[in-house]
Design an enzyme around this catalytic site. Sequence first.
Site, PDB file in Angstrom:
ATOM      1  N   ARG A  78       0.856  -1.186   0.000  1.00  0.00           N
ATOM      2  CA  ARG A  78       0.000   0.000   0.000  1.00  0.00           C
ATOM      3  C   ARG A  78       0.889   1.231   0.000  1.00  0.00           C
ATOM      4  O   ARG A  78       1.833   1.317   0.783  1.00  0.00           O
ATOM      5  CB  ARG A  78      -0.915   0.016   1.224  1.00  0.00           C
ATOM      6  CG  ARG A  78      -2.014   1.073   1.141  1.00  0.00           C
ATOM      7  CD  ARG A  78      -2.809   1.201   2.427  1.00  0.00           C
ATOM      8  NE  ARG A  78      -2.081   1.972   3.432  1.00  0.00           N
ATOM      9  CZ  ARG A  78      -2.642   2.431   4.558  1.00  0.00           C
ATOM     10  NH1 ARG A  78      -3.919   2.186   4.816  1.00  0.00           N
ATOM     11  NH2 ARG A  78      -1.925   3.121   5.417  1.00  0.00           N
ATOM     12  N   TYR A 130      -2.992  11.231   6.386  1.00  0.00           N
ATOM     13  CA  TYR A 130      -3.280   9.871   6.852  1.00  0.00           C
ATOM     14  C   TYR A 130      -2.335   8.859   6.206  1.00  0.00           C
ATOM     15  O   TYR A 130      -2.090   8.900   4.990  1.00  0.00           O
ATOM     16  CB  TYR A 130      -4.734   9.482   6.524  1.00  0.00           C
ATOM     17  CG  TYR A 130      -4.934   7.986   6.582  1.00  0.00           C
ATOM     18  CD1 TYR A 130      -5.098   7.344   7.817  1.00  0.00           C
ATOM     19  CD2 TYR A 130      -4.868   7.196   5.446  1.00  0.00           C
ATOM     20  CE1 TYR A 130      -5.209   5.981   7.900  1.00  0.00           C
ATOM     21  CE2 TYR A 130      -4.982   5.825   5.512  1.00  0.00           C
ATOM     22  CZ  TYR A 130      -5.160   5.220   6.743  1.00  0.00           C
ATOM     23  OH  TYR A 130      -5.255   3.854   6.814  1.00  0.00           O
ATOM     24  N   ASP A 189      -5.155   3.999  -0.238  1.00  0.00           N
ATOM     25  CA  ASP A 189      -6.313   4.278   0.605  1.00  0.00           C
ATOM     26  C   ASP A 189      -6.606   5.773   0.587  1.00  0.00           C
ATOM     27  O   ASP A 189      -5.806   6.578   1.055  1.00  0.00           O
ATOM     28  CB  ASP A 189      -6.011   3.816   2.038  1.00  0.00           C
ATOM     29  CG  ASP A 189      -7.205   3.951   2.970  1.00  0.00           C
ATOM     30  OD1 ASP A 189      -8.268   4.415   2.523  1.00  0.00           O
ATOM     31  OD2 ASP A 189      -7.062   3.583   4.155  1.00  0.00           O
ATOM     32  N   HIS A 227      -9.236   6.981   2.175  1.00  0.00           N
ATOM     33  CA  HIS A 227      -9.722   7.185   3.541  1.00  0.00           C
ATOM     34  C   HIS A 227     -10.966   8.066   3.625  1.00  0.00           C
ATOM     35  O   HIS A 227     -11.059   8.955   4.481  1.00  0.00           O
ATOM     36  CB  HIS A 227      -8.603   7.729   4.426  1.00  0.00           C
ATOM     37  CG  HIS A 227      -8.553   7.076   5.772  1.00  0.00           C
ATOM     38  ND1 HIS A 227      -8.658   7.766   6.958  1.00  0.00           N
ATOM     39  CD2 HIS A 227      -8.417   5.774   6.119  1.00  0.00           C
ATOM     40  CE1 HIS A 227      -8.588   6.934   7.981  1.00  0.00           C
ATOM     41  NE2 HIS A 227      -8.432   5.704   7.493  1.00  0.00           N
ATOM     42  N   GLU A 258      -8.921   2.096  -2.156  1.00  0.00           N
ATOM     43  CA  GLU A 258      -9.719   1.812  -0.965  1.00  0.00           C
ATOM     44  C   GLU A 258     -10.452   3.057  -0.469  1.00  0.00           C
ATOM     45  O   GLU A 258      -9.887   4.158  -0.456  1.00  0.00           O
ATOM     46  CB  GLU A 258      -8.785   1.288   0.132  1.00  0.00           C
ATOM     47  CG  GLU A 258      -9.473   0.996   1.448  1.00  0.00           C
ATOM     48  CD  GLU A 258      -8.489   0.584   2.522  1.00  0.00           C
ATOM     49  OE1 GLU A 258      -8.900   0.530   3.691  1.00  0.00           O
ATOM     50  OE2 GLU A 258      -7.322   0.302   2.192  1.00  0.00           O
ATOM     51  N   GLU A 260     -14.203  -0.893   5.795  1.00  0.00           N
ATOM     52  CA  GLU A 260     -13.565  -1.107   7.088  1.00  0.00           C
ATOM     53  C   GLU A 260     -14.358  -0.475   8.233  1.00  0.00           C
ATOM     54  O   GLU A 260     -14.215  -0.885   9.381  1.00  0.00           O
ATOM     55  CB  GLU A 260     -12.130  -0.601   7.087  1.00  0.00           C
ATOM     56  CG  GLU A 260     -11.961   0.897   7.060  1.00  0.00           C
ATOM     57  CD  GLU A 260     -10.494   1.305   7.064  1.00  0.00           C
ATOM     58  OE1 GLU A 260     -10.156   2.259   7.781  1.00  0.00           O
ATOM     59  OE2 GLU A 260      -9.701   0.676   6.353  1.00  0.00           O
ATOM     60  N   ARG A 299     -13.934  -4.967   2.950  1.00  0.00           N
ATOM     61  CA  ARG A 299     -12.836  -4.561   3.828  1.00  0.00           C
ATOM     62  C   ARG A 299     -13.135  -4.723   5.310  1.00  0.00           C
ATOM     63  O   ARG A 299     -12.357  -4.294   6.162  1.00  0.00           O
ATOM     64  CB  ARG A 299     -12.485  -3.094   3.539  1.00  0.00           C
ATOM     65  CG  ARG A 299     -11.679  -2.899   2.280  1.00  0.00           C
ATOM     66  CD  ARG A 299     -10.245  -3.299   2.472  1.00  0.00           C
ATOM     67  NE  ARG A 299      -9.550  -2.369   3.360  1.00  0.00           N
ATOM     68  CZ  ARG A 299      -8.780  -2.745   4.363  1.00  0.00           C
ATOM     69  NH1 ARG A 299      -8.602  -4.030   4.653  1.00  0.00           N
ATOM     70  NH2 ARG A 299      -8.170  -1.840   5.116  1.00  0.00           N
ATOM     71  N   HIS A 312      -9.762  -6.124   7.014  1.00  0.00           N
ATOM     72  CA  HIS A 312      -9.060  -5.054   7.728  1.00  0.00           C
ATOM     73  C   HIS A 312      -8.066  -5.664   8.720  1.00  0.00           C
ATOM     74  O   HIS A 312      -8.426  -6.542   9.501  1.00  0.00           O
ATOM     75  CB  HIS A 312     -10.116  -4.228   8.464  1.00  0.00           C
ATOM     76  CG  HIS A 312      -9.624  -2.984   9.111  1.00  0.00           C
ATOM     77  ND1 HIS A 312      -8.989  -1.971   8.433  1.00  0.00           N
ATOM     78  CD2 HIS A 312      -9.704  -2.561  10.409  1.00  0.00           C
ATOM     79  CE1 HIS A 312      -8.701  -0.984   9.263  1.00  0.00           C
ATOM     80  NE2 HIS A 312      -9.120  -1.325  10.473  1.00  0.00           N
ATOM     81  N   ASP A 324      -4.774  -1.771  14.910  1.00  0.00           N
ATOM     82  CA  ASP A 324      -5.927  -1.621  15.808  1.00  0.00           C
ATOM     83  C   ASP A 324      -6.745  -2.913  15.870  1.00  0.00           C
ATOM     84  O   ASP A 324      -7.737  -2.984  16.589  1.00  0.00           O
ATOM     85  CB  ASP A 324      -6.804  -0.422  15.445  1.00  0.00           C
ATOM     86  CG  ASP A 324      -7.482  -0.534  14.091  1.00  0.00           C
ATOM     87  OD1 ASP A 324      -7.178  -1.489  13.353  1.00  0.00           O
ATOM     88  OD2 ASP A 324      -8.307   0.338  13.767  1.00  0.00           O
ATOM     89  N   GLU A 377      -4.633  -7.465   4.755  1.00  0.00           N
ATOM     90  CA  GLU A 377      -3.847  -6.360   5.301  1.00  0.00           C
ATOM     91  C   GLU A 377      -3.070  -6.862   6.517  1.00  0.00           C
ATOM     92  O   GLU A 377      -3.617  -7.577   7.353  1.00  0.00           O
ATOM     93  CB  GLU A 377      -4.780  -5.214   5.706  1.00  0.00           C
ATOM     94  CG  GLU A 377      -4.063  -3.998   6.258  1.00  0.00           C
ATOM     95  CD  GLU A 377      -5.018  -2.863   6.569  1.00  0.00           C
ATOM     96  OE1 GLU A 377      -4.547  -1.719   6.667  1.00  0.00           O
ATOM     97  OE2 GLU A 377      -6.228  -3.115   6.710  1.00  0.00           O
ATOM     98  N   TRP A 414     -11.511  12.207   8.300  1.00  0.00           N
ATOM     99  CA  TRP A 414     -10.086  11.907   8.485  1.00  0.00           C
ATOM    100  C   TRP A 414      -9.694  10.637   7.751  1.00  0.00           C
ATOM    101  O   TRP A 414     -10.350   9.650   7.807  1.00  0.00           O
ATOM    102  CB  TRP A 414      -9.772  11.746   9.990  1.00  0.00           C
ATOM    103  CG  TRP A 414      -8.342  11.350  10.189  1.00  0.00           C
ATOM    104  CD1 TRP A 414      -7.227  12.141  10.035  1.00  0.00           C
ATOM    105  CD2 TRP A 414      -7.853  10.050  10.527  1.00  0.00           C
ATOM    106  NE1 TRP A 414      -6.091  11.420  10.265  1.00  0.00           N
ATOM    107  CE2 TRP A 414      -6.451  10.121  10.551  1.00  0.00           C
ATOM    108  CE3 TRP A 414      -8.470   8.822  10.782  1.00  0.00           C
ATOM    109  CZ2 TRP A 414      -5.645   9.025  10.865  1.00  0.00           C
ATOM    110  CZ3 TRP A 414      -7.672   7.739  11.078  1.00  0.00           C
ATOM    111  CH2 TRP A 414      -6.275   7.845  11.124  1.00  0.00           C
TER     112      TRP A 414
END
Length: 413
Positions: free
Chosen positions: A151, A163, A221, A223, A247, A273, A294, A323, A327, A350, A413
């Site tokens: 990515r 980001y 991405d 985002h 993405e 996601e 995702r 995803h 996190d 990912e 964001w």
Amino acid sequence: MHRMTSIQTAEVVVTSPDRNFVTLRLTTEDGLVGLGDATLNGRELAVVAYLREHVLPLLIGRDAHRIEDTWQFLYRSAYWRRGPVTMAAIAAVDVALWDLKAQAAGMPLYQLLGGASRTGLLAYGHASGRDLPELFDSIRDHLDQGYQAIRVQIGVPGLTAVYGVAASPRAGGGRYDYEPAGRGAYPAEEDWDTRAYLRHLPAVFDAVRNEFGPELPLLHDAHHRLTPIQAARLGKALEPYDLFWLEDATPAENQQALRLVRQHTTTPLAIGEVFNTIWDYQELIREQLIDYVRSAVTHTGGITHLRRILDFAAQYQIKSGIHGPTDISPVGMAAALHLGLAIHNFGIQEYMKHGTRTDQVFHQTFTFTDGYLHPGDQPGLGVTLDTDQAGQYPYEQAYLPYNRLTDGTIHDW
């Protein structure tokens, strides 16, 4: 083989080694321990309260083998359905029950899901840089680590922080190689300019292709930051560079918006996601408006529910792209790997490596070799929680950043 009877104890463990994680720990009368990931980045304690105050009392004494019945009970008896907090809590219970059942069967979890459909899971890593030289160094570093898909995220001239760029400055200083959620009492503010981004990005991918050749799978991405017509423009502009996927090009709560994007570009699209149920995907899948799903096991009702989504997607030749940044705890990552190994319509996984302290708290058997992940063959998920180590890292308040446009308007964001 274990008989495995009812659930005897249920507890929530909150720990913050490299970042905050929420783990559900179920123990049966036979002494088996099952783990589930309940981490909801930046809103962790909401799920902790949901589990401790509302769900755990319902689990004591329940037959640990009745996974589907327990899923339906927790979903339907709450009346207030769906949503990230509810579905993360249900996911934690679901994954812990699958972990217990696979341990009782003496098998790795993927065997209970139908067995392996492949020898390993192609993974992609996150390369980034504030400029092209820094980005190229990051790509080379990921290739040296064995990644076979990358990515690509890069800084945008004129913007302070973007980001996905690990070296971007942030409130409080430091990089966020492992976690963009900044610890502290208030989220960091970042800036955004869509026109500057759209002007800059195609030249970046042109440079990356010239440097690294046509065969390396590249992903990007956006985002959720673009309107549908902006997303269509970006997808069309990136077509010469043969992306594996683009993405979250536009917020997909408005599922019809993807029709416009599809009319203008053949760049593959990955979405979801931030989704948490099959209803979020219904139109996107039925009308074939995306190419990759995702969602995370952790945020989407667990293995039971994400399997339903992916089986639905398979009818339309849509594949998985589960995803998997940091996190998602090692528990959630292991669940994703078992599911990905078993389903037919796997696409890509990912994968960001967790920090050393996280690996000391969560002992894992999954492997990453030559760009491919495998969950391992230990009975269950293959992850154990060191509660003594976990207790050394108490919860620390942390928030994801937020964006403002140049005129001060809050933006995605």
